[in-house]
Design a protein around this motif. Structure first.
Motif, short mmCIF file in Angstrom:
data_model
loop_
_atom_site.label_atom_id
_atom_site.label_comp_id
_atom_site.label_asym_id
_atom_site.label_seq_id
_atom_site.Cartn_x
_atom_site.Cartn_y
_atom_site.Cartn_z
N ALA A 64 0.84 -1.20 0.00
CA ALA A 64 0.00 0.00 0.00
C ALA A 64 0.88 1.25 0.00
O ALA A 64 0.58 2.22 -0.72
CB ALA A 64 -0.94 -0.01 1.20
N GLN A 65 1.96 1.24 0.76
CA GLN A 65 2.88 2.39 0.77
C GLN A 65 3.52 2.60 -0.60
O GLN A 65 3.85 3.73 -0.96
CB GLN A 65 3.98 2.17 1.80
N ALA A 66 3.70 1.52 -1.33
CA ALA A 66 4.30 1.60 -2.66
C ALA A 66 3.28 2.00 -3.73
O ALA A 66 3.62 2.04 -4.91
CB ALA A 66 4.96 0.26 -3.02
N TRP A 70 -5.46 -3.56 -3.34
CA TRP A 70 -5.98 -4.93 -3.43
C TRP A 70 -7.42 -4.86 -3.92
O TRP A 70 -8.34 -4.56 -3.17
CB TRP A 70 -5.91 -5.61 -2.07
N GLY A 71 -7.63 -5.11 -5.19
CA GLY A 71 -8.96 -5.14 -5.76
C GLY A 71 -9.48 -3.79 -6.22
O GLY A 71 -8.88 -2.75 -5.98
N ARG A 72 -10.62 -3.89 -6.89
CA ARG A 72 -11.29 -2.70 -7.42
C ARG A 72 -12.71 -2.65 -6.88
O ARG A 72 -13.28 -3.68 -6.51
CB ARG A 72 -11.30 -2.75 -8.95
N LYS A 73 -13.26 -1.45 -6.83
CA LYS A 73 -14.62 -1.28 -6.32
C LYS A 73 -15.59 -2.13 -7.12
O LYS A 73 -15.53 -2.19 -8.34
CB LYS A 73 -15.02 0.20 -6.40
N GLY A 74 -16.48 -2.84 -6.41
CA GLY A 74 -17.49 -3.68 -7.05
C GLY A 74 -16.98 -5.04 -7.49
O GLY A 74 -17.74 -5.83 -8.04
N HIS A 83 -2.56 -4.46 -7.64
CA HIS A 83 -2.31 -3.69 -8.85
C HIS A 83 -1.94 -2.26 -8.45
O HIS A 83 -2.23 -1.84 -7.33
CB HIS A 83 -3.56 -3.68 -9.76
N ALA A 84 -1.29 -1.54 -9.35
CA ALA A 84 -1.00 -0.14 -9.10
C ALA A 84 -2.33 0.59 -8.92
O ALA A 84 -3.24 0.43 -9.74
CB ALA A 84 -0.20 0.47 -10.24
N CYS A 85 -2.45 1.34 -7.83
CA CYS A 85 -3.73 2.00 -7.51
C CYS A 85 -4.18 2.92 -8.64
O CYS A 85 -3.38 3.62 -9.25
CB CYS A 85 -3.60 2.81 -6.22
N GLN A 86 -5.49 2.88 -8.88
CA GLN A 86 -6.14 3.72 -9.88
C GLN A 86 -7.43 4.25 -9.25
O GLN A 86 -7.80 3.83 -8.16
CB GLN A 86 -6.41 2.90 -11.14
N PRO A 87 -8.13 5.16 -9.93
CA PRO A 87 -9.33 5.75 -9.31
C PRO A 87 -10.40 4.75 -8.88
O PRO A 87 -11.10 4.99 -7.90
CB PRO A 87 -9.87 6.67 -10.42
N ASP A 88 -10.50 3.60 -9.54
CA ASP A 88 -11.52 2.62 -9.16
C ASP A 88 -10.99 1.57 -8.18
O ASP A 88 -11.66 0.58 -7.89
CB ASP A 88 -12.11 1.94 -10.40
N SER A 89 -9.80 1.79 -7.63
CA SER A 89 -9.19 0.83 -6.72
C SER A 89 -9.75 0.97 -5.31
O SER A 89 -10.27 2.01 -4.92
CB SER A 89 -7.67 1.06 -6.66
#
Length: 100
Positions: A64-66, A70-74, A83-89
């Motif tokens: 998480a610091q990097a 873990w997963g995407r919304k829904g 995965h690398a965090c994105q707006p739907d993460s």
């Protein structure tokens, strides 16, 4: 999680001034987290399982610091992956978690 992070900071700063400590890469963290997660969900010695779960949690915090999520919304649990965090993460909010 804060204790583990504080300990990590101490280890990093306490190293030999002439030697640069090499931190693990994201792929190394992902591999270690996957192995710890599998061992955490396994059966066997309860102490070993408990330690692997703690390790998994520490590695999740480091991911998480990097900037990994873990997963995407829904998304169902069976489809979640790092995965690398994105707006739907789904972001891990440690501050909110300790205030519950």
């Amino acid at each position: 999680m804060r204790t583990a992070l504080a300990a990590l900071a101490l280890v990093v700063t306490a190293g030999d001034a002439g030697a640069q400590q090499q931190l693990p890469t994201v792929p190394e963290l992902l591999t270690a987290e996957r192995k710890a997660s599998q061992a955490c969900e396994g059966s066997g010695d309860a102490d070993v399982v408990r330690e692997q779960c703690r390790l998994r949690d520490r590695l999740s915090g480091r991911l998480a610091q990097a900037g990994y999520c873990w997963g995407r919304k829904g998304q169902g649990d069976e489809k979640k992956q790092w995965h690398a965090c994105q707006p739907d993460s789904i972001y891990e909010d440690d501050i909110e978690a300790v205030q519950r």
